[in-house]
Design an enzyme around this catalytic site. Structure first.
Site, PDB file in Angstrom:
ATOM      1  N   HIS A 176       0.824  -1.214   0.000  1.00 23.27           N
ATOM      2  CA  HIS A 176       0.000   0.000   0.000  1.00 23.27           C
ATOM      3  C   HIS A 176       0.863   1.270   0.000  1.00 23.27           C
ATOM      4  O   HIS A 176       0.419   2.329   0.436  1.00 23.27           O
ATOM      5  CB  HIS A 176      -0.954   0.041   1.212  1.00 23.27           C
ATOM      6  CG  HIS A 176      -1.588  -1.281   1.513  1.00 23.27           C
ATOM      7  ND1 HIS A 176      -2.358  -1.953   0.585  1.00 23.27           N
ATOM      8  CD2 HIS A 176      -1.523  -2.081   2.607  1.00 23.27           C
ATOM      9  CE1 HIS A 176      -2.754  -3.111   1.106  1.00 23.27           C
ATOM     10  NE2 HIS A 176      -2.252  -3.221   2.318  1.00 23.27           N
ATOM     11  N   ARG A 177       2.086   1.141  -0.452  1.00 18.50           N
ATOM     12  CA  ARG A 177       3.031   2.277  -0.495  1.00 18.50           C
ATOM     13  C   ARG A 177       3.313   2.850   0.879  1.00 18.50           C
ATOM     14  O   ARG A 177       3.708   4.009   1.017  1.00 18.50           O
ATOM     15  CB  ARG A 177       2.517   3.390  -1.420  1.00 18.50           C
ATOM     16  CG  ARG A 177       2.033   2.849  -2.729  1.00 18.50           C
ATOM     17  CD  ARG A 177       2.595   3.547  -3.913  1.00 18.50           C
ATOM     18  NE  ARG A 177       2.328   2.702  -5.074  1.00 18.50           N
ATOM     19  CZ  ARG A 177       3.006   2.726  -6.186  1.00 18.50           C
ATOM     20  NH1 ARG A 177       4.009   3.529  -6.312  1.00 18.50           N
ATOM     21  NH2 ARG A 177       2.727   1.944  -7.173  1.00 18.50           N
TER      22      ARG A 177
END
Ligand SMILES: Cc1cc2nc3c(=O)[nH]c(=O)nc-3n(C[C@H](O)[C@H](O)[C@H](O)COP(=O)(O)O)c2cc1C
Length: 194
Positions: free
Chosen positions: A172-173
């Site tokens: 999810h970065r």
């Protein structure tokens, strides 16, 4: 992830993992320098050692990067270990290594690489590939049955970092970034948003 409070053992741990996982050249790092006009240049070199003093690499000191470092003794490096989804960046001042260290490292290199250092006027125009091969063989013949001296223009640099950042990819970065900065000889540690 837990990070060591000292970036040097932290780097050593990640480097050891990179050596196990990277298929090629885990010691390859992009080296950025700035020329006399302030323009940046980047290229890959091999890191040939690191410790509390800094990171070492070797090159032709009359190359473009050598001229850049003579004008601006500052550099930034970046390792990208794709197989581990990791990046390490370091920035600092640059010093020439002592000649004794240049000699010691030069003589660990393969004999043909030592000859190559004599043959290559790194970064300068070359008329043809054949010219380089011809010069390589001429130098090889000249040094037959002799130890090869280190060319006076070939040697190493020490990058003394004042800033080192470790980056680990996460889902999810939500990547982890740990920045170390050195002030008055002491390393401070700070997490950064990705
Ligand atoms: C994987 C890899 C490793 C390299 N290692 C070195 C090195 O250790 N020293 C070096 O002078 N050039 C090395 N090179 C070549 C440099 O990237 C560059 O082409 C050369 O040093 C000339 O750069 P300059 O004209 O900016 O000085 C390497 C290239 C690659 C792709």
């Amino acid at each position: 992830m837990e990070f060591n409070c000292d970036p040097v053992p932290q780097f050593a741990a990640w480097f050891a993992e990179a050596e196990m996982h990277e298929p090629n050249d885990p010691n390859a790092m992009s080296l950025a320098t700035v020329d006399v006009n302030g323009a940046p240049h980047v290229r890959i070199v091999l890191c040939k050692g690191f410790d509390a003093a800094g990171l070492r690499f070797f090159t032709n000191m009359e190359s473009n990067k050598g001229h850049d470092l003579a004008a601006h003794p500052h550099a930034a490096v970046c390792f990208h270990w794709k197989s581990l989804s990791r990046q390490v960046r370091a920035e600092g001042t640059v010093q020439k290594l002592p000649a004794a260290e240049d000699d010691a490292y030069f003589h660990t290199r393969h004999r043909d690489s030592q000859i190559g250092a004599w043959a290559s006027q790194q970064s300068r125009p070359l008329e043809s590939g054949i010219k380089l091969t011809t010069e390589f063989h001429q130098i090889k013949n000249k040094f037959t049955d002799q130890a090869i001296p280190r060319p006076p223009y070939w040697g190493g640099y020490l990058i003394i970092p004042h800033r080192i950042e470790f980056w680990q990819q996460r889902p999810h970065r939500l990547h982890e970034r740990m920045l170390y900065t050195r002030e008055n000889g002491e390393w401070q540690q700070m997490r950064l948003y990705p």
